[in-house]
Design an enzyme around this catalytic site. Structure first.
Site, PDB file in Angstrom:
ATOM      1  N   SER A 181      28.826  43.078  59.859  1.00 49.83           N
ATOM      2  CA  SER A 181      29.129  41.759  59.313  1.00 49.83           C
ATOM      3  C   SER A 181      28.078  41.461  58.178  1.00 49.83           C
ATOM      4  O   SER A 181      28.453  40.422  57.738  1.00 49.83           O
ATOM      5  CB  SER A 181      29.742  40.747  60.280  1.00 49.83           C
ATOM      6  N   HIS A 238      63.160  15.765  39.557  1.00 57.59           N
ATOM      7  CA  HIS A 238      63.752  17.144  39.249  1.00 57.59           C
ATOM      8  C   HIS A 238      63.518  17.767  37.708  1.00 57.59           C
ATOM      9  O   HIS A 238      64.178  18.509  37.275  1.00 57.59           O
ATOM     10  CB  HIS A 238      65.377  17.145  39.306  1.00 57.59           C
ATOM     11  N   SER A 257      45.498  35.503  22.503  1.00 55.53           N
ATOM     12  CA  SER A 257      46.262  36.725  22.596  1.00 55.53           C
ATOM     13  C   SER A 257      45.673  37.998  21.937  1.00 55.53           C
ATOM     14  O   SER A 257      45.087  37.542  20.762  1.00 55.53           O
ATOM     15  CB  SER A 257      47.726  36.466  22.527  1.00 55.53           C
ATOM     16  N   LYS A 287      48.435  32.668  19.262  1.00 54.48           N
ATOM     17  CA  LYS A 287      48.465  31.923  20.717  1.00 54.48           C
ATOM     18  C   LYS A 287      47.256  31.338  21.108  1.00 54.48           C
ATOM     19  O   LYS A 287      46.206  31.570  20.818  1.00 54.48           O
ATOM     20  CB  LYS A 287      48.885  33.120  21.760  1.00 54.48           C
ATOM     21  N   GLN A 345      34.979  38.080  64.372  1.00 55.59           N
ATOM     22  CA  GLN A 345      33.922  38.240  63.312  1.00 55.59           C
ATOM     23  C   GLN A 345      34.647  38.097  61.851  1.00 55.59           C
ATOM     24  O   GLN A 345      33.906  37.769  60.869  1.00 55.59           O
ATOM     25  CB  GLN A 345      33.514  39.538  63.328  1.00 55.59           C
ATOM     26  N   LYS A 369      35.120  34.867  58.866  1.00 56.10           N
ATOM     27  CA  LYS A 369      34.141  34.434  57.819  1.00 56.10           C
ATOM     28  C   LYS A 369      34.671  34.762  56.450  1.00 56.10           C
ATOM     29  O   LYS A 369      34.583  34.185  55.416  1.00 56.10           O
ATOM     30  CB  LYS A 369      32.785  35.032  57.921  1.00 56.10           C
TER      31      LYS A 369
END
Ligand code: ARG
Length: 458
Positions: free
Chosen positions: A24, A157, A278, A284, A323, A326
């Site tokens: 680990s 909505h 882009s 863009k 172990q 993490k």
């Protein structure tokens, strides 16, 4: 090859594939600081109860401090054979101090050690995330004065509903992040219970003083049951869940602003430095940072599930499965920290497209509810008022006009309680000005909220 700390009962070497599979160190090296702090407190406690001499404890504390620097400078080579950060630090200590170093692990196990390290680590992580949340709240708060005169359509909505002042939106986010802060503070109560000295699972026959090591580490309490300690990851699950709610809040905010940044809405201009272009479409400008904040929330949410699956069905007490905890912890924490770091400048710097917003504010009957409330004020029962205004909206739709365009005579045909003063509630500006209940989106209640947050975020 490094000798195993647990090698006594083994004749041969561990299979190299097993070492690779079970290590680990590749991820738990991040616990180095916490591990050293925890070990220093443990050594001091051992000296206090006479299991180490004070000279031995001082030597251990000093060498550990030096090792802290070695690791921080990246000068400690990590070896798979040594499995984890705990073994690396202990074996380096033994290399330096010989038999004195071999005494450090007295009265503890890696099980309570790992748990202690994780709690120290999560404690710092909570403080860090909390600070980032405050920064983000400050960013939203910082634009309230500037945007005070901007009226925004409020939606349910994603359909136009009622108007509110723009800061009402900004402070709604502050509220969500405030609850996130409260959850973290609550989680900290469980994090602050010391596991150290629970040893492997049953405690120890040695005369350790768990309250002393807890005190030295700033824990507020000592865990009552060693079996529980050895198996407990609730504190981590809670923390990662709290992060997942922050992720949910960030993702909804991102989604909202992505929509607002679209040509269709055009409510918002994002700072150029926070957008990208882009490779094929020259025109863009894309909200990639917001999209990735929304996208990265998946990783944080998945970490909660990962931990839930990990602990589900484990028999008491420690199991090596743990172990893996993490990986989920670090993934969730790193991701949230990165998102919050970028969210704050973005939230502060984006510019509302005031003209564009204003130009369409009279669409969508944002004043309909206020007209209904006007009728209620004239003594019409709420349900009747609702129906009357509904019919007037239908009339407007057929005439392609607004409620404020309907001649007074037609309004009075719909309801004879209506008088000339109705013009005072029609139109979006009048509608938002009429909002006055506590916590609502009108001027006075919004100013009250701004004052609250100015005080709170000082
Ligand atoms: N590397 C292990 C972990 O992180 C250390 C704990 C080992 N404990 C044990 N009983 N084998 O969980």
């Amino acid at each position: 090859m490094a000798a195993k700390a647990w090698g006594g009962r083994f004749q041969g070497a561990t299979d190299a594939r097993v070492e690779l599979f079970t290590e680990s160190i590749s991820f738990d090296h991040r616990l180095a600081d916490a591990d050293i702090t925890g070990s220093q407190a443990h050594a001091k406690m051992l000296a206090k109860v006479g299991l180490l001499t004070s000279t031995e404890a001082e030597q251990i504390v000093a060498e550990l401090e030096d090792i802290r620097g070695v690791i921080a400078r990246g000068e400690m080579p990590f070896k798979t054979e040594l499995e984890d950060i705990h073994m690396h630090i202990e074996s380096e200590l033994i290399r330096r101090l010989g038999d004195v170093g071999r005494k450090l692990h007295t009265g503890r196990s890696r099980n309570d050690q790992v748990s202690t390290d994780l709690k120290l680590y999560v404690r710092e992580a909570i403080a860090h995330v909390d600070e980032l949340l405050v920064n983000l709240q400050r960013a939203f708060h910082s634009r309230c004065e500037r945007d005070l005169d901007v009226v925004l359509p409020g939606y349910t909505h994603l359909q136009r509903a009622m108007p509110v002042l723009a800061p009402h939106f900004w402070l709604a986010y502050c509220e969500k992040f405030e609850r996130d802060r409260e959850r973290l503070a609550d989680c900290l109560k469980r994090v602050n219970v010391s596991p150290l000295g629970a040893a492997a699972l049953a405690g120890t026959s040695l005369p350790i003083d768990r309250h002393e090591s807890a005190r030295l580490l700033g824990f507020t309490d000592v865990a009552r049951n060693s079996l529980d300690v050895s198996s407990d990851r609730d504190f981590m699950l809670e923390f990662v869940f709290d992060l997942s709610l922050i992720a949910a809040h960030l993702a909804s905010w991102s989604e909202e602003w992505i929509i607002w940044f679209s040509t269709e809405f055009g409510f918002l201009k994002l700072p150029e430095a926070f957008t990208t272009g882009s490779s094929i479409m020259p025109q863009k400008r894309n909200p990639d940072v917001l999209e990735l904040i929304r996208g990265k929330s998946a990783r944080v949410m998945a970490s909660v599930t990962q931990l839930q699956f990990l602990v589900k069905g484990l028999p008491m007490a420690y199991n090596r499965d743990l172990q893996e905890d993490k990986l989920a912890l670090f993934a969730a924490y790193d991701t949230i920290a990165a998102c919050l770091e970028l969210a704050a400048p973005l939230a502060a710097e984006a510019e509302l497209q005031r003209e564009r917003i204003a130009s369409r504010l009279e669409e969508g009957f944002l004043d309909a509810t206020m007209l209904m409330e006007y009728l209620i004020g004239k003594g019409v029962p709420m349900r009747s008022a609702h129906e009357t205004v509904g019919k007037l909206v239908a009339l407007c739709e057929s005439r392609k006009c607004r409620l404020s365009d309907v001649p007074l005579a037609d309004l009075q045909t719909a309801c004879d309680k209506i008088t000339a003063d109705v013009s005072g509630v029609l139109g979006t500006a009048n509608a938002v000005a009429a909002l006055r209940s506590f916590g609502s989106g009108g001027r006075a209640p919004v100013l009250e909220q701004i004052r609250f947050w100015t005080e709170r975020l000082k």
